[in-house]
Write an enzyme that holds these catalytic residues in place. Structure first.
Site, short mmCIF file in Angstrom:
data_model
loop_
_atom_site.label_atom_id
_atom_site.label_comp_id
_atom_site.label_asym_id
_atom_site.label_seq_id
_atom_site.Cartn_x
_atom_site.Cartn_y
_atom_site.Cartn_z
CG HIS A 54 -1.75 -1.25 1.32
ND1 HIS A 54 -2.44 -1.58 2.45
CD2 HIS A 54 -2.00 -2.25 0.43
CE1 HIS A 54 -3.10 -2.71 2.27
NE2 HIS A 54 -2.83 -3.15 1.05
CD GLU A 56 -1.95 4.52 3.49
OE1 GLU A 56 -3.11 4.76 3.81
OE2 GLU A 56 -1.63 3.65 2.63
CB CYS A 79 -6.73 -0.18 5.57
SG CYS A 79 -5.00 -0.68 5.54
CB CYS A 88 -2.21 1.92 6.12
SG CYS A 88 -1.92 0.90 4.66
CB ALA A 158 -15.03 10.83 -31.64
CB THR A 200 -18.66 -1.37 -32.47
OG1 THR A 200 -19.61 -0.31 -32.44
CG2 THR A 200 -17.25 -0.78 -32.49
CG ASP A 204 -15.67 0.23 -36.18
OD1 ASP A 204 -16.34 0.30 -37.22
OD2 ASP A 204 -15.72 1.07 -35.27
CG LEU A 208 -11.74 -2.54 -28.69
CD1 LEU A 208 -12.88 -3.35 -28.08
CD2 LEU A 208 -12.18 -1.10 -28.95
NE ARG A 211 -3.97 1.55 -31.83
CZ ARG A 211 -5.26 1.45 -31.50
NH1 ARG A 211 -5.69 0.37 -30.89
NH2 ARG A 211 -6.10 2.43 -31.74
#
Length: 455
Positions: A54, A56, A79, A88, A158, A200, A204, A208, A211
């Protein structure tokens, strides 16, 4: 002690630090921690890849003896329970810090307020709620999974100058420029999973993945809503399923056919696909999986299968074929598309196709593709805290109409699609109620407007 501008400055730095491992800490939140002594940062850390160690204890170890009498800035309440690692809060007490400044109180009922109480009982001054709004944004995935039993959902669109998101029959159409596309790659890199509809995936033939050079290992789990197992066997998704996980969400009707073919009962959401943290572990042998917060591995309830019903008012649009769309039944050989896309017609055909998909590394789960209110909690039980919905029009509308979108990233480009365009399910003039405009950025000639619901 009252909160000072310096406190806000250090907390802002801790929040920025926490974002470095978003989507890469398995079921755990990505937490940032700074140890500050006399106005100087003497230790800093973010939750490690895979969720352990973690933040901390790492920051305290870096500070060493300088932690005594220092102030710790933590983006999430430390925690307080004994799990795979000690609390922590105990580490902060043991190192002798004098003050702890917290951005967000942990909503987990087994933690909430208890870490703060443990610190105060040890004589440590605690201030909570510093830059809380910013802290909650950085912890959105974790907080949503804890409080709503589902992933935090971002819808990315988009849209062209004439309100289109693509062109019928042409597969992928570049709408935004390279600067905006690079920003989307960064968004993918900090997200647990990315989701598209079968239309899609067929039209397409997308990868996914991330890159951006150097970030390829941060590619999200790829999910396709594929009620009839129509994903082409020659698709890029199938070809790369052993490199980056692919999950097909199929109708229970398909699972019943498979059961008839094999003579065994179908399984619903089998526990067979890895979490994002497990993927990172394969890329980084030094990282270890863990739960940073006590309930992280138990979040969400298993979804109860319900009959699939068509999306009301959700007729398929080009680029997003529905379960009865001809694109699901016809073999597509259009240039730039994967071959295949044929819906299995009987149990034997389905079983054969399923066997090929599984052999290629594709995971198949049966959980109502068109009922996100059932699917999302099921994904949460598998450690997915953040989900990016990226295509296409029908799938976007599905999540919007269900009221299960938490953030909208709306890119607007000067490109004109013209005749044959696929209309966007929304634009800047019809953002659903409940969303707040968070800001506008320019990436080259493209404009990004971000909208969020309150957590």
């Amino acid at each position: 002690m009252s909160v000072t501008p310096d406190d806000e400055g250090f907390m802002a730095a801790a929040i920025r630090l926490s974002r470095q491992h978003l989507g890469r800490t398995a079921t755990n939140p990505s937490v940032g921690c700074l140890i500050v002594k006399d106005g100087v940062i003497v230790g800093q850390a973010v939750t490690a890849l895979g969720g352990r160690p973690h933040a901390e204890p790492q920051a305290l170890a870096e500070a060493g003896q300088l932690a005594r009498g220092a102030t710790a800035y933590v983006t999430l309440e430390p925690c307080s329970h004994h799990g795979k690692t000690p609390p922590c809060a105990e580490a902060l007490i043991a190192y002798g810090v004098a003050r702890v400044v917290i951005s967000v109180t942990d909503p987990d009922p087994r933690v909430s307020g208890r870490g703060i109480t443990m610190l105060r009982d040890a004589g440590i001054e605690v201030d909570a709620g510093v830059l809380e709004a910013e802290g909650r944004r950085s912890l959105a995935g974790y907080l949503t999974r804890q409080t709503k039993n589902r992933p935090y959902v971002t819808l990315k669109l988009a849209v062209s100058a004439d309100g289109m998101i693509g062109r019928q029959g042409e597969g992928q159409v570049a709408i935004t420029g390279p600067e905006a596309r690079a920003e989307v790659q960064a968004l993918r890199a900090e997200t647990d999973a990315i989701l598209v509809g079968i239309g899609t995936a067929i039209s397409d033939d997308p990868l996914l993945t991330v890159r951006t050079p150097g970030l390829e290992a941060q590619s999200p789990i790829r999910i396709v809503l594929d009620p009839s197992l129509a994903l082409p066997l020659t698709s890029k998704l199938v070809a790369t399923a052993r490199e980056v996980p692919v999950i097909l969400v199929a109708s229970e009707n398909v699972s019943h056919l498979a059961a008839d073919a094999e003579g065994i009962p179908p399984s619903v959401l089998p526990d067979i696909f890895p979490t994002r943290g497990e993927i990172d572990k394969e890329h980084d042998q030094n990282s270890q999986a863990d739960s940073s917060s006590p309930a992280t591995e138990d979040v969400g309830q298993a979804a109860i299968p319900q009959p699939i019903s068509p999306l009301v008012g959700g007729e398929a649009r080009a680029g997003e074929a529905g379960p009865t769309d001809p694109a699901d039944r016809l073999e597509l050989r259009t240039p730039g598309r994967a071959e295949g896309g044929t819906t299995p017609t009987d149990a034997a055909d389905l079983d054969s196709r399923r066997a090929v998909l599984v052999a290629a590394g594709v995971e198949i789960v049966y959980c109502n593709p068109y009922h996100p209110e059932v699917l999302l909690p099921a994904l949460a039980t598998r450690g997915i805290s953040s989900l990016l919905v990226e295509g296409g029009a029908k799938t976007a509308r599905l999540f919007l109409e269900a009221g299960l979108v938490d953030r909208i990233e709306l890119y607007q480009a000067p490109v004109v699609i013209g005749e044959g365009g696929i209309e966007s399910p929304l634009d800047a003039t019809d953002i659903p109620s409940g969303f707040t405009h968070m800001g506008t950025q320019m990436f080259g000639v493209d404009r990004l407007d971000e909208y969020e619901r309150g957590l």
